[in-house]
Enzyme design. Structure first.
Site, short mmCIF file in Angstrom:
data_model
loop_
_atom_site.label_atom_id
_atom_site.label_comp_id
_atom_site.label_asym_id
_atom_site.label_seq_id
_atom_site.Cartn_x
_atom_site.Cartn_y
_atom_site.Cartn_z
N SER A 107 -9.48 -0.41 7.50
CA SER A 107 -9.02 -0.29 6.21
C SER A 107 -8.45 -1.49 5.54
O SER A 107 -8.08 -1.44 4.30
CB SER A 107 -8.08 0.93 6.08
N SER B 137 -9.60 1.97 3.37
CA SER B 137 -8.84 2.44 2.42
C SER B 137 -7.81 1.61 1.55
O SER B 137 -7.31 1.93 0.70
CB SER B 137 -8.11 3.62 3.28
N LYS C 199 1.02 -1.08 -0.08
CA LYS C 199 0.11 0.07 -0.15
C LYS C 199 1.01 1.20 -0.03
O LYS C 199 2.00 1.36 0.65
CB LYS C 199 -0.89 -0.06 1.17
#
Lengths: 105, 483
Positions: B179, B155, B80
């Site tokens: 997330s 997210s 990420k």
């Protein structure tokens, strides 16, 4: 209720300018979110300690110095080299970060 | 060699060890697949081909010499874009860091690379990890590989999507309010948020420091156990990382869970829960009962206060953490300002997206003079009550089972204009962040429309072993029932 004046004041604190449209939207959204948050007042927390972080809840040591290991010896050690620290700077003279005038005359 | 989309961490390392393939061949194959499949999904922001090839060559030359290979040798992973990678663009999904080249590598990533994994690239996410749909990315939204009209969750939507699409074997995400677990559920993969302090946050671009966690995504529970194993533990660079022993997590997978007490909190099965999600999770609970678990009804009475508490604490911390983005030392600087203060404002106005500004505003307001006690301090006190709920529950049970999300993946655009509706997508996940306990999402069936449904298991602090063992039983039962 948050007012237009509050939005301006808080934007100023947060170093945000916000366009006129953004301010209208922000006013609406902040009031909607804060309205939702109001429900916390249903709870009596007068005798409750605030909790800023979770680590104290699982600490396995009871001597009050559970995070003693988080401290290191106060000794010099290498840090990020100057040149690498500057490589992402938007404006630099090679030694320092350059910014617009700080003091107005 | 098996198809890339079915490769697991376990099968990849076996393929490398047994010389069925080489790390370099695998990297090439994955980049080919990314180039073919990812444009429709949008999960990758940056590919780091040089870094990946260098690492693959290192692994292959070890293998050629007959030297011992590191434990995760040749496993291609994605990271990420909130975790720094030295020499590679790291954006946090924000225009304000569009051209930021990280000067150091996050500890979690460095440890996985030391263990032999190969970083293919950086994945898209909501800007500064603020969002539940990936539509807040400063670049472009990610689409759910299971249904391109739907969001992958957020997210860490990009990191969930690459595992679901088979464009990486496993990935890392971050979880501040759900997330990792929420996108894991939406994309039908396994996602683990470890205990706060289990994995170093050094190099994780901070959103809310007391709530931020680094954790893995994988196709299987075993895979996330293997990834956790090789990145967990004390790191002198993160003073909140705990100095506690790490288990051999994967070795416990498959152990019987007979006699384990599983708590079912009634507050997580109330109004707002989609009937299909409820049915799937209840089937999962029945499987745990069949495996010999004792199912216990429990109550976490302050659950309904978790979202408001979370949005005060998270935004307060964010408003402070994001003060560093000022156009001075790194990132974007808007031109044309005559004073320093004007430069700050212009830069932040241009660089931050709507949701980030909204959260900075809310957090700044909650911390401002006259409101601190009413909002921030109040939220910290309710956080204590939430923690107490869990202490009391874990005195009676060994793990807690809930749905991961109230609904399966929603449509792109469906909640984009309603921040409150979006915040409620995290209703079952935020409390674990406030309290710091570990949580996993494991697929437990599909809706009639074929959308994945996730079951969440929460455990005691640092008891990832029970969480993983229990998740594996659900996974195994489901595989047997759909085989």
């Amino acid at each position: 209720m948050v007012s237009e004046k509050d939005v301006s004041y808080v934007a100023d604190l947060a170093h945000l300018e916000l366009t006129a449209e953004e301010r209208v939207r922000m006013l609406k959204d902040l009031n909607s979110i804060l309205g939702f948050i109001e429900r916390l007042n249903e709870l009596d927390t007068s005798k409750v300690e605030p909790m800023a972080q979770v680590a104290s809840r699982y600490s396995t040591k009871k001597d009050g110095d559970a995070f003693g290991y988080a401290m290191r010896a106060d000794e010099l050690r290498p840090s990020l080299p100057h040149q690498e620290a500057m490589q992402n700077a938007p404006q630099t003279d090679g030694t320092f970060f350059k910014v617009p005038k700080v003091i107005e005359r | 060699m098996t198809a890339l989309e079915t490769m697991t961490v376990e099968s990849t390392r076996t393929a490398i060890l047994e010389k069925q393939t080489t790390a370099s061949a695998l990297v090439d194959a994955f980049y080919k697949k990314i180039e073919a499949n990812d444009p429709a999904i949008g999960a990758y922001l940056t590919l780091c081909k040089d870094r990946a090839h260098r690492q693959a060559e290192r692994i292959d030359s070890l293998a050629d010499r007959g030297d011992a290979l590191p434990p995760l040798a040749g496993v291609p992973i994605a990271i990420k874009d909130v975790l720094t990678t030295k020499g590679v663009r790291t954006t946090a999904g924000s225009k304000i860091l569009d051209n930021f080249i990280a000067p150091y590598t996050a500890t979690a990533v460095a440890r996985l690379e030391d263990a032999g994994t190969i970083v293919l690239g950086k994945t898209n996410c909501d800007e500064f990890a603020m969002g539940s749909s990936n539509e807040n990315s400063g670049f472009h939204p990610v689409k759910n590989p299971r249904d391109l009209s739907r969001v992958p969750g957020g997210s860490s939507g990009g990191s969930a999507a690459v595992v679901a699409a088979g464009t990486a074997v496993a990935s890392l995400g971050s979880d501040t309010g759900g997330s990792i677990r929420q996108p894991g559920a939406f994309c039908g993969v396994v996602g683990l948020k470890p205990t706060y302090g289990r994995v170093s946050r050094y190099g994780l671009i901070a959103f809310a420091s007391s709530l931020d966690h680094v954790g893995p995504f994988g196709k299987t529970v075993n895979d996330v156990a293997l990834i956790l194993q090789h990145m967990a533990g004390r790191d002198p660079m993160d003073s909140s990382s705990a100095d506690l022993p790490i288990s051999d997590y994967a070795s416990h997978i498959g152990e019987p869970i007979t006699g384990l007490r599983i708590g079912i909190p009634k507050e997580y099965f109330g109004e707002g829960l989609d009937p299909e999600v409820r049915a799937a999770v209840e089937t999962g609970i029945q499987e745990l009962a069949k495996a010999g678990c004792e199912i216990v009804d429990i109550s976490l009475p302050h659950t309904e206060y978790a979202i408001p508490t979370y949005y005060l604490i998270a935004t307060a911390e964010a408003s402070s953490n994001l003060a560093r983005f000022d156009g001075v030392r790194y990132g974007l600087r808007e031109r044309g300002a005559k004073t320093l203060a004007e430069m700050y404002r212009k830069t932040r106005d241009a660089g931050f997206g709507t949701e980030v500004k909204r959260r900075i505003m809310l957090g700044t307001y909650a911390l401002s003079a006259g409101y601190y006690d009413a909002y921030y301090l109040k939220a910290q006190k309710v956080r204590s009550l939430l923690a107490r709920d869990f202490d009391e529950a874990f005195a009676k049970v060994d793990a807690i089972v809930t749905p991961t999300t109230p609904t399966p993946a929603f449509k792109l655009g469906e909640k984009a204009d309603d921040p409150l509706a979006m915040y409620l997508a995290d209703i079952y996940t935020v409390t674990a962040n406030l309290v710091g306990v570990p949580g996993i999402t494991v697929p437990c069936g599909k809706s009639r429309e074929g959308l994945p449904i996730g079951l969440q298991i929460l455990g005691k602090h640092f008891d990832e072993v029970t969480v993983l063992k229990t998740a594996h039983v659900v996974e195994h039962a489901l595989a047997a029932s759909t085989a």
